[in-house]
Design an enzyme around this catalytic site. Structure first.
Site, mmCIF file in Angstrom:
data_model
loop_
_atom_site.group_PDB
_atom_site.id
_atom_site.type_symbol
_atom_site.label_atom_id
_atom_site.label_comp_id
_atom_site.label_asym_id
_atom_site.label_seq_id
_atom_site.Cartn_x
_atom_site.Cartn_y
_atom_site.Cartn_z
ATOM 1 N N ASP A 21 -27.054 33.486 -39.845
ATOM 2 C CA ASP A 21 -27.660 32.167 -39.666
ATOM 3 C C ASP A 21 -28.687 31.955 -40.772
ATOM 4 O O ASP A 21 -29.675 32.696 -40.873
ATOM 5 C CB ASP A 21 -28.331 32.097 -38.289
ATOM 6 C CG ASP A 21 -28.732 30.683 -37.903
ATOM 7 O OD1 ASP A 21 -28.366 29.745 -38.632
ATOM 8 O OD2 ASP A 21 -29.408 30.523 -36.870
ATOM 9 N N ASP A 116 -24.431 26.322 -42.206
ATOM 10 C CA ASP A 116 -25.430 27.382 -42.332
ATOM 11 C C ASP A 116 -25.231 28.536 -41.349
ATOM 12 O O ASP A 116 -26.130 29.361 -41.181
ATOM 13 C CB ASP A 116 -26.831 26.795 -42.126
ATOM 14 C CG ASP A 116 -26.999 26.173 -40.742
ATOM 15 O OD1 ASP A 116 -25.984 25.878 -40.082
ATOM 16 O OD2 ASP A 116 -28.162 25.995 -40.321
ATOM 17 N N GLU A 117 -24.067 28.627 -40.744
ATOM 18 C CA GLU A 117 -23.899 29.610 -39.676
ATOM 19 C C GLU A 117 -22.448 30.076 -39.605
ATOM 20 O O GLU A 117 -21.525 29.283 -39.741
ATOM 21 C CB GLU A 117 -24.312 28.957 -38.349
ATOM 22 C CG GLU A 117 -24.239 29.829 -37.139
ATOM 23 C CD GLU A 117 -24.634 29.062 -35.876
ATOM 24 O OE1 GLU A 117 -24.537 29.655 -34.792
ATOM 25 O OE2 GLU A 117 -25.027 27.873 -35.975
#
Length: 328
Positions: A21, A116-117
């Site tokens: 993350d 983003d993950e």
């Protein structure tokens, strides 16, 4: 020893899952690219003068209680000196692509959840590294060296635990939940911290006397499905640190969406129709894009025609609702 059928061997043994993350991704990119923003309270999102919404907040802004999805006008009230930056999604996507290229150095089993993950299954990995925690460290180092951005990683035996682990030590952290520690970790976890349990569900659980993972574990499958429907099965499993969901490298996209915040409420049906045309055209463009077919989304023309058909009905319903509110 009986050999398991092909495809079931990895399920039978303990999996090694890494959840990565990025730390305050959009905001961190803006601070990286503009030195004057560094160390300051900053949000990426719409202006408070235009009814904007916070898409991401820097850690400096989070100290004031500012978080994503918060109305910008609320954010500025909490921090009068707050810096607002318009999002640059093209830049974020390019960086995300570079980060995913780093993931692929270790495994093809990468499931992107957002820009983003991502989840990575490194049970078997390209570099034959025995410990998932070692892979996570390598990935974090590579991300920082190549993007000057930090990431937090969680490592465990399934997706739920890896996700929970990555939230324990942000920013720039690494948390490992070992198999022998999984049950104890879940039991002490406050119910509102569980991934998949939102604010409304947490409040309902509190009303039922469920405040921790240990409390949740005491409830039967029958009771949980009675109160929470199909989701009750998921809650029953995660209370026991169980999650058999695989990391899906090629998840089928099941929906698309578009949203806009208007400076003023729309009450005229013709205005609503004009604005909804944006989504109508976006869907039409996406429907004809090659990726639409590759991702396995229904190619049935009736789906598109149905969306076009409900636009006027939707506007009529909204207009009717607005009239009732005004009259009352």
């Amino acid at each position: 020893m009986t050999k398991l059928p092909l495809g079931q061997e990895s399920v039978a043994r303990t999996r090694k899952i890494v959840h990565v993350d990025m730390d305050a991704f959009y905001a961190s990119v803006e601070q990286r690219d503009n030195p004057s923003y560094r160390g300051k309270a900053l949000v990426v999102g719409g202006s408070p003068n235009q009814r904007g919404v916070v898409a991401a907040a820097s850690y400096e802004a989070r100290k004031f209680g500012i978080h994503s999805a918060m109305p910008s006008v609320t954010a500025i009230a909490k921090c009068p000196g707050l810096i607002f930056v318009r999002p640059r999604f093209d830049v974020y996507r390019d960086i995300s692509t570079s980060i995913h290229a780093i993931f692929k150095r270790y495994t093809d089993l990468v499931e992107g959840v957002a820009l983003d993950e991502a989840y990575l299954d490194v049970t078997e990995n390209r570099q034959n590294i025995p410990y998932a925690s070692t892979i996570a460290r390598h990935i974090k180092t590579a991300i920082f060296q190549e993007t000057q951005l930090t990431a937090t990683a969680g490592v465990s035996i399934n997706k739920f635990l890896a996700k929970m682990a990555s939230g324990q030590n942000k920013p720039n952290g690494l948390t490992v939940i070992l198999p022998e520690d999984a049950i104890a970790f879940v039991e002490q976890l406050p119910i509102e911290k569980f991934h998949g349990i939102g604010e409304v569900t947490a409040a309902k659980m509190h009303s039922l006397g469920i405040h921790t993972g240990a409390d949740l574990k005491q409830r039967s499958l029958l009771e949980l499905t009675h109160h929470f429907g199909k989701a009750g099965q998921y809650y029953y499993k995660i209370a026991r640190a169980e999650d058999d969901r695989p990391v899906e490298a090629n998840r089928v996209r099941k929906s698309i969406g578009a949203e806009t915040s208007f400076a003023q409420d729309l009450s005229d049906i013709s205005q609503m129709l004009q604005e909804l045309v944006f989504f109508d055209e976006s869907f039409h463009i996406y429907r004809n894009h090659s990726a639409f077919h590759k991702e396995g989304i229904s190619q049935n023309t009736r789906t598109y025609q149905r969306i076009r058909g409900i636009l006027p009905e939707t506007c009529m319903a909204i207009g009717s609702c607005n009239r009732r509110v005004t009259e009352s």
